[in-house]
Design an enzyme around this catalytic site. Structure first.
Site, PDB file in Angstrom:
ATOM      1  N   LYS A  69       1.070  -1.310  -0.002  1.00 21.66           N
ATOM      2  CA  LYS A  69       0.147  -0.027   0.350  1.00 21.66           C
ATOM      3  C   LYS A  69       1.187   1.511  -0.330  1.00 21.66           C
ATOM      4  O   LYS A  69       0.752   2.360  -0.690  1.00 21.66           O
ATOM      5  CB  LYS A  69      -0.503   0.144   1.058  1.00 21.66           C
ATOM      6  CG  LYS A  69      -2.023  -1.225   0.805  1.00 21.66           C
ATOM      7  CD  LYS A  69      -3.001  -1.309   2.198  1.00 21.66           C
ATOM      8  CE  LYS A  69      -4.277  -2.016   2.466  1.00 21.66           C
ATOM      9  NZ  LYS A  69      -4.541  -2.048   3.460  1.00 21.66           N
ATOM     10  N   ASP A 105     -10.521   2.252   2.352  1.00 17.64           N
ATOM     11  CA  ASP A 105     -10.433   1.411   3.949  1.00 17.64           C
ATOM     12  C   ASP A 105     -11.236   2.029   4.940  1.00 17.64           C
ATOM     13  O   ASP A 105     -12.335   1.504   5.326  1.00 17.64           O
ATOM     14  CB  ASP A 105      -9.130   0.963   4.556  1.00 17.64           C
ATOM     15  CG  ASP A 105      -8.378  -0.075   3.836  1.00 17.64           C
ATOM     16  OD1 ASP A 105      -9.129  -0.684   2.338  1.00 17.64           O
ATOM     17  OD2 ASP A 105      -6.783  -0.099   3.730  1.00 17.64           O
TER      18      ASP A 105
END
Ligand code: ATR
Length: 279
Positions: A69, A105
């Site tokens: 990420k 997220d």
């Protein structure tokens, strides 16, 4: 020509993203090809390059999971504010002249709480456990919901202090929503309406040293890990808290990515039900 998508990770074989996106695509009548791609630990950029260069239909987007990420954050040529705040990117959109990096997220967690668990963070006392990447990824979206308070508790208190300082002044959030840091010892006697486990302790089966007082009556305990019963879930359940694992957040963050790519929001409940029935 079928639009191409992928999830990059290491490991990635266990990823539910191909299945989730295939179910969303079937539901909304989209024709997509969505692959799981295993990249070498130092090979994320090369793997994305190969994906972009591969034949077939145009490469439109990618999801990014552990441990890439931060690599995806650096690869993006433009980033959304929530990706900047998270310091990590889990959704890439490939455009003619740009790679857009986003992070879905936190939005996925907030939707899961509000829409699926009837637990609106607004006005609630929130305890966020952990101060690593998972905690950082959800902090801004949670603060923007204006909780009554948000305490970050971490085993290494100094990390919680740094994270709280960094997020201390979020434009648009109420003053009361500024996070306050603590170590686990500082939780004695304190009570919360929503306790979110963003530590990786559940993955190793480790129990967190939590006083039972943290789970207030009618508390919701959210475990970001999914696919297993963690010690945190057991601790919370023993106090009568309502307990949820991270599968709903996974489906909701995927729905946010689908919305970015396709301009339409899929229904998540049937997809979550399908995943639960086979897990
Ligand atoms: P992630 O991306 O999953 O957040 P990370 O950035 O390595 O991974 O962060 C892991 C988090 O889980 C940290 O907050 C870590 O606490 P420390 O900062 O003290 O290391 C926390 N964590 C991991 N194992 C733990 C355990 N057994 N008990 C308590 N906290 C734990």
């Amino acid at each position: 020509m079928t639009d191409r998508y992928a999830v990059f990770g290491n490991p990635v074989g266990h990823s539910l993203s191909p299945r989730i996106h295939a179910l969303f695509a079937a539901q909304t009548g989209q024709d997509i090809d969505y692959q799981a791609i295993l990249a070498a630990p130092d090979g994320f950029v090369a793997a994305v390059g190969a994906f972009l260069a591969a034949g077939g239909g145009p490469a439109r987007g990618a999801n990014v999971t552990v441990p890439f990420k931060e690599d995806a954050f650096r690869l993006a040529t433009r980033r959304t504010p929530r990706a900047e705040a998270a310091g990590a990117v889990n959704t890439l959109s490939f455009e003619a002249d740009a790679i857009i990096g986003d992070n879905t997220d936190g939005a996925g967690l907030v939707r899961e709480l509000k829409n699926n668990l009837d637990c609106d963070p607004a006005g609630r006392r929130i305890l966020l456990l952990g101060a690593g990447g998972a905690a950082r990824g959800v902090l801004l979206p949670l603060l923007l919901e204006n909780p009554a308070e948000l305490v970050i508790a971490n085993r290494t208190e100094a990390t919680a202090v740094r994270l709280a300082l960094e997020f201390g002044l979020v434009p648009g959030s109420a003053a009361g929503a500024r996070p306050t840091p603590t170590g686990f010892a500082g939780l004695a006697g304190r009570a919360f309406d929503l306790v979110i486990n963003a530590t990786s302790a559940g993955l190793s089966g480790a129990e967190l040293p939590l006083p039972i007082s943290v789970f207030a009556p009618r508390c919701v305990a959210y475990e970001m890990v999914y696919g297993r019963e963690t010690p945190f879930m057991n601790q919370a359940r023993a106090t009568g808290a309502r307990v949820a694992d991270g599968l709903g957040m996974l489906v909701e963050q995927a729905a946010e990515a689908f919305l970015i790519w396709h301009g339409m929001r899929p229904r998540t409940a049937p997809v979550l039900a399908a995943l639960r029935s086979t897990s």
